[in-house]
Structures are given as C-alpha cells and as structure tokens.
Enzyme design. Structure first.
Site, PDB file in Angstrom:
ATOM      1  N   GLU A  92       0.804  -1.212   0.000  1.00 56.82           N
ATOM      2  CA  GLU A  92       0.000   0.000   0.000  1.00 56.82           C
ATOM      3  C   GLU A  92       0.844   1.272   0.000  1.00 56.82           C
ATOM      4  OE1 GLU A  92      -2.733   0.330   3.215  1.00 56.82           O
ATOM      5  OE2 GLU A  92      -3.493   2.200   2.412  1.00 56.82           O
ATOM      6  N   ASP A  93       1.921   1.267   0.786  1.00 57.91           N
ATOM      7  CA  ASP A  93       2.644   2.524   1.006  1.00 57.91           C
ATOM      8  C   ASP A  93       3.956   2.671   0.253  1.00 57.91           C
ATOM      9  OD1 ASP A  93       0.636   3.048   2.754  1.00 57.91           O
ATOM     10  OD2 ASP A  93       1.790   2.685   4.576  1.00 57.91           O
TER      11      ASP A  93
END
Ligand code: MN
Length: 747
Positions: A92-93
C-alpha cells in the site's frame, strides 16, 4: 562524528534491538526455516519503508515490527502471519508490488497481503468510503481469517500510538474502533484485545472522564486488596482439601466497562458494585473438566450463598464466539456480592485468545468450528445481498456482532441459538423462509403468543402458519436478526410488485382511453404532480387503491384540454448543502473569515447547525460538529452514541469546531437529585437553583417513595463550569445522596 550521524547510528541500533526482540518472541513458535523467512521479511520491509517516518517521527519500520509482535504474543498466530505483519503496509505505502511479494515469499503470503491491502483502500472523502472499506474487510473473512486478525493487530498498535495524531483523526479512529473493531474482536473471541481497544477509545473520546474513572479504579484496587485476599484464602483452603489442581486470580472491571455500566444504568461510579471478580482456573483434563467446574461450584456455594438469578452457565452451551465458563455471584463477607468465574485452563485460553486459539488447535475443537462457521455463513449471506448499501451492511454486521444470546427449542427438541431479545418472527425465519413468510403466531410452551413475543431461554416454540398469510412491513418493527429482516423486506417487495402489476393493468386501461403513455413526458409530469418518486410506486398506489382517483381523473382531464398543470408548491430558492465542503464554503462567505472552523456561539446567527437532541451539549462539553447531508450540521458531545455511530460511517464529515465565550445564551440541562424525602427538601433545592445561582428552571418532576426523594430538574445553564458549581452546591444540601447530570431528552 557529528550529531546527525550519531543520531542515525542510534536509530539503526534501536531498529536492530526491536528486530531482535521480535525474534525472541517468535522463537518458541518457529523452526529454523521460519526464522529465515521472518528475517527476510524484516529486511524487505526495512528497505521498502526506508526514509519513511510515522507521525511520531520514528522510522516507519517500528510499526510493522510492533504489529508482528502483537500477532504472536497477543493474537497467538503462526510464523507466516509474522511475515505478513512485517509486510502489511509494504504494497500500500511503498513501490513494492504484489507480484514482488509472491516471487519473494510465495502464494500464501501474497493472498494475505492482498487482503490486507484491499481492506485499507484509498480514503476518498465520499460519505460511505469507510463503510465500503469495512465491507471489503468483511469479505476477506471468507478467504483467510488471518487477514482480519492481522488487521486487528494493526489497529491495536495504531490505537496504542494514537497520541501522535491530530485531534480530528483521533476522534475518527477512536470512534470507528469503538463502533466496529472492538465488537469484532469480541466476536472473534479476542477478549484481551477487545477490552484494550475499548479503554483506548474512551481515553481519546472522553479524556477527562477516562482519567477520573481510572484514578478512582486504582484507588478502589488498593482499598479492596485485603478484602479480596481473605476471600480467596477461604476458597483456597476449601479447595485444597479436595486435591484439585487450580489457580485463583482476581479480575477488575476495565475503565470502559465501568463507564458503560454507569451510562446504561445512569449511576455514579460509587454505585457500580461489581468492580472485581474472582476467577478459578482448574488444571484438569478435557474429559472431566466440566464435572470439575460443577464440583468447585458446589464447594463454593457451601461457603457462600449464591444468587440464583445470576448463575451463567456457558459450559453446557458455549457462546457463539466459543466462550466457555461458569459464572456465579455469591454473597461475600460484609454483605458484598462477588462474581466468581469457574473454568478449566483450556476454557481460559479460548476465552482470552478466542478464534486464534481455535485457529491454532483447529483439529480438536469441532463444536467451536460449527458455531463459528454458522456465524460466518450468516455474515456471508449478509454481504452477498445486492440490495444493501455499504452503510446498511455495517449497521447489520454490527447487530450480528452482539454475542448475548437466547437458547430456545423446536417442538422436536432441537436447540436454536438466536440473539438476545429475538422474537417469534426471528425464530420462524431461522427455521425456514417459507415458514417465516406464512406465520401468524406461535405456541410457546403450549400457550399461544403473537409474532412480537420476545423469546426466553428454554422456550419451546411451535410456529402456527396460514397459507393466506403474506409478509407484512410492520414485522420489521420487532424482527431482530438480519436474516429475518432481509427475508421480510424481500417478501414485502415481492408482494408490492404483485400489487403494482395489478395497478399497472388498471392504469393502462384508463391511460389508453386518455392517452397517457408509460415513460412519456406526460408520465413524468404526472409523477411530479402527485410527488411520487417512481412509476413502480405509482402503480403500486393504484393497485392498493391508495391514490386519489378523482385527482388522477382531474389531471387527465386537464391534460386532454392541453392546459398547463400547476405544481402545488414551487421549489424554494435556498440551495441545499450537499457536502461538508459546501458547508465550509458557506461558513467562510457568511462569516468573512479564512478559517473553516465553526465557532459555536460566535457564529450563532449563522443558523445552519443545531444541537443533537440525543446528547444536548452545553458549552464546555467535549463536542464535535458533524455534517449530515440530510440534517445539516449537528453538534454532539463526543461520547454521544449517535455521534460515534455517525462518525464511524462518515468520519470524513467532522467539521472543526469549538465553543466561544457566551454570556447571553443558555442551554437546557437535566439534573437528577436523589436523597432523603424530608420536610423542606424541595424548598432548599429550589433556593439554591433560582436564588443562589440565579438560574431559570424550566420544569421539575419529583417522585418520592419509601422515604426516598427523586427529582429531575430541567435548568437553563450557561456552561459546564456553572453546571459543576450547581451540582456541587446541590450535593451539599443535607439529606441529598447524589446530584448528577442526566440527558434531558427532546421534550
Ligand atoms: Mn499498519
């Protein structure tokens, strides 16, 4: 070395120490090749998050390491889950892709990371985004339960480090935690995590209450130490004589559960009497554990008198979340009621680790497997219903998380578990949707009862049905389970459609004569004229003979003559506020300020907000303003149940707001006074309120019984400090036991 290098060097050491501590935690549950994978995941995550920092300023990697530790120590998961926890934010990051994860760590890890990434989603400020994310999270329940368990660990760590976030985010995250994550942890049997999430949520939503209760609880713990010890000693001596192998622990109520009880029963801290419980844990093997628990029960009740009303037997029939325990409340020394919980080591482990314990020891625990799978089946059914929007799903799911249950029997003696307060209609739909659709009543323990009858433990229920019966909308008023509610809604819709078809026939006969075609411009005009939202609804009203046929005739006549149809009320010119941004825009234009902060009091002439009837905030209360597309801006107290629910569905709609000094505006507050019913009591109270404090009283209700006086005053108050002063003075009146603030209601 300069200070920066020194600093970075220290940070590097701290990271290594955190990693080593994780490895120590993992040691007992892992083999050599597991540890190699964990090391690889750590290095991968460290590299991927390089340079990133948390709000606290520390390197990001500390977060996944902490989550991984929680996953082992507190949730009780396996080495694969540790790998996944370390990688949980990577896709996600960072630049890492799911494919990279598969290549490096294999398919199993990929699936879990995929689930974890999906449920975080992108926060896009649409009203139901959070609900939608939650729905996605629930969908993964059916894939691999570890996704949810790791997500809970992630949430727990975020809650533990919430002090670094902004106030608005704290409120949003804490409310969402209280509304959904804590009940979810409870439903999955993760008791310890549930209570920590609740306490942390309260700490951020109601900081001053939390602190006050926490210190009272600590004081009480010190004061009860001797009492508890001597109570335990007596039991220990009695049990020692039997040769049973056991441990005894004391358990204090948590701050949150005390708070919840005070709210529920509207009582002060001092009146919460069951602050602690005693737990007896038996080291006995599975075949004899239940019998041993009952043996302890009978020895205990030889010493102390039990309260028969308060016996809770979850060893004969466990709760749906797997909880097994025997709870009994006895009269201890000096007339104090004390709850004693009796269970085996195995039951205790399941009670604390719940689903995770089960997940680890799946093979020898089939009863739990069944109850859990049944629940999962319900959830899946719920999620697959195409007619529900995400917000509904969350609300329904929330209802499904409730673990209080009622046990009833079919005429053949089969056991049916339903949520507490279920009614006959829920039972009928639980058996079969056809039985639900056609039921007209039931016999409970051989007497006839209506569909709205609330079931009690041990009831034997026989449904009475009729072929002529059809599902009725008002059944929704007393259906409790989501299963029954959906089936009723489906059934009502089906019946409506049949009526609408009839209506369409009637209309088409007339319309042919008067030349108003379906889907035509005339049809649109017709709907607008009658203010009916859809053609379906229009036909239904005709079929059900609920439309004014004379009016319809008049419309058709006008149409035939080619006249313009007058609309009854033209729309007013005021622009409807659709979003929070619209509101903030309006706020800026009206007040001429740059800020989008709503100053309550100062912007008082700006009337597009109101105070929640539910909690009636007064100046000084912790509050939040909340934009609701239907109601505009509503101000709630931060602890208001409605606000908590609203925030967890539409958390992005919180509007920054604070009280300003207000001298000429009063707010209604309710005050309850309990005391001795003595001569002149009323007079003393009124003197204080209206003469000493110079406050206006709106209404007084009093009640006295057996020498006790109970009065509720509705008083106009300026702010919390004035209220506190008033309560203090009232509390000092002779004969007054308590003076406290209560909700005034909307009346
Ligand atoms: Mn995370």
């Amino acid at each position: 070395m300069d200070t920066t290098t020194e600093f970075l060097e220290k940070e590097r050491k701290d990271i290594l120490n955190a990693y080593r501590s994780l490895m120590r935690v993992c040691y007992p549950i892992s083999n050599k090749s597991d540890r190699k994978e964990i090391r690889k995941a750590f290095e991968y995550s460290l590299e991927a998050h390089k340079g990133a920092r948390r709000k606290s300023g520390e390197p990001y990697i500390f977060h996944p390491i902490s989550v991984a530790k929680i996953v082992v120590r507190e949730v009780g998961l396996d080495p694969t889950s540790v790998v996944c926890a370390l990688l949980h934010d990577v896709v996600e990051d960072t630049f890492a892709e799911l494919e990279d994860i598969r290549r490096e760590f294999g398919r199993e890890v990929e699936v879990i990371i995929d689930g974890l990434t999906k449920i975080s989603g992108v926060f896009d400020h649409k009203s139901s985004a959070q609900a939608e994310n939650f729905r996605k999270m629930l969908l993964t329940l059916s894939d691999d339960i570890r996704v949810i368990l790791i997500k809970l660990a992630d949430r727990l760590h975020n809650m533990r480090t919430l002090q670094h976030m902004k106030k608005e985010s704290q409120l949003k995250i804490a409310s969402e935690t209280l509304y959904l994550y804590a009940p979810l942890a409870n439903r999955l049997g993760l008791h310890e995590i549930k209570i920590e999430l609740e306490d942390l949520s309260l700490k951020y939503t109601e900081p001053s209450i939390y602190m006050a209760l926490n210190s009272k609880l600590k004081k009480n713990k010190r004061e009860s130490r001797y009492y508890i010890q001597s109570f335990i000693r007596t039991i220990r001596e009695k049990l020692n004589a039997t040769g049973l192998d056991f441990k005894i622990k004391d358990r204090f109520k948590t701050v949150y559960s005390i708070y919840a009880k005070m709210q529920r029963q509207n009582i002060p801290f001092e009146e919460v009497y069951d602050l602690f419980a005693i737990r007896i844990i038996l080291n006995s093997s599975t075949p004899t554990e239940k019998a041993d628990c009952w043996r302890v029960y009978s020895l205990l009740t030889e010493l102390y008198t039990p309260n028969p009303e308060r016996l809770r037997d979850w060893i004969t029939i466990p709760k749906s979340n797997g909880y097994e325990s025997l709870h009994v409340t006895v009269m201890g020394p000096r007339g104090r009621w004390i709850e004693v919980q009796i269970r085996s080591e195995r039951m205790d482990f399941v009670a604390e680790k719940g689903l995770a314990a089960h997940w680890r020891y799946k093979e020898n625990d089939s009863t739990f497997d069944n109850t859990f799978n049944k629940w999962l089946g319900h959830v899946r059914e719920l999620l697959e219903n195409p007619n529900m929007n995400a917000v509904d799903v969350v609300r329904e799911f929330k209802t499904n998380l409730v673990t209080e249950e009622v046990f009833v029997f079919t005429p053949k003696g089969d056991l049916i578990k339903l949520p507490a307060d279920s009614t006959v209609i829920d039972f009928a739909y639980e058996i079969h949707s056809r039985i639900g659709d056609t039921c007209i009543g039931a016999k409970v323990n051989n007497s006839v009862v209506p569909l709205s009858y609330t079931l009690h433990n041990g009831d034997q229920v026989e449904i009475i049905s009729s072929k002529k019966q059809i599902p009725k909308e008002d059944w929704l008023n007393y259906a409790k389970t989501s299963k029954a509610k959906h089936k009723i809604k489906d059934g009502v819709k089906r019946e409506k459609r049949i009526i609408a078809d009839k209506g369409r026939e009637i209309f088409q006969r007339k319309a042919r004569k008067f030349n108003v075609d379906e889907h035509s411009e005339e049809m649109k005009e017709l709907l607008a004229y009658f203010k009916i939202p859809s053609e379906g609804e229009f036909f239904y009203l005709i079929g059900a003979r609920r439309l004014d046929m004379e009016k319809l005739q008049a419309f058709i006549d006008l149409k035939k003559e080619g006249k313009r149809i007058p609309l009854e009320a033209e729309e007013t010119g005021r622009k409807r506020l659709e979003t929070k941004a619209d509101f903030e825009e309006l706020l800026r234009t009206k007040t001429g300020k740059d800020s989008d902060m709503l100053m309550i009091g100062q912007d008082m002439d700006f009337s597009d907000y109101r105070f929640g009837h539910c909690c009636q905030p007064i100046p000084g209360d912790d509050i939040l303003a909340f934009f609701d597309p239907d109601q505009g801006v509503v101000i709630h107290r931060t602890n208001c149940a409605q606000a908590i629910q609203a925030m967890s569905n539409f958390g992005s709609n919180i509007i920054k707001s604070k009280w300003t000094e207000m001298h000429d505006i009063s707010f209604l507050a309710g005050i309850r006074i309990i005391g001795e019913d003595r001569q002149g009591m009323m007079n003393s109270l009124i003197k204080i309120i209206s003469i000493s404090m110079k406050l206006n009283i709106r209404s007084i209700t009093i009640d006295s019984q057996d020498g006790m006086f109970e009065g509720t005053f509705k008083v106009f108050i300026r702010d919390t400090s004035q209220l506190d002063k008033l309560l203090e003075l009232l509390g000092k009146v002779s004969g007054v036991f308590s003076a406290s603030r209560v909700e005034v209601g909307s009346g």
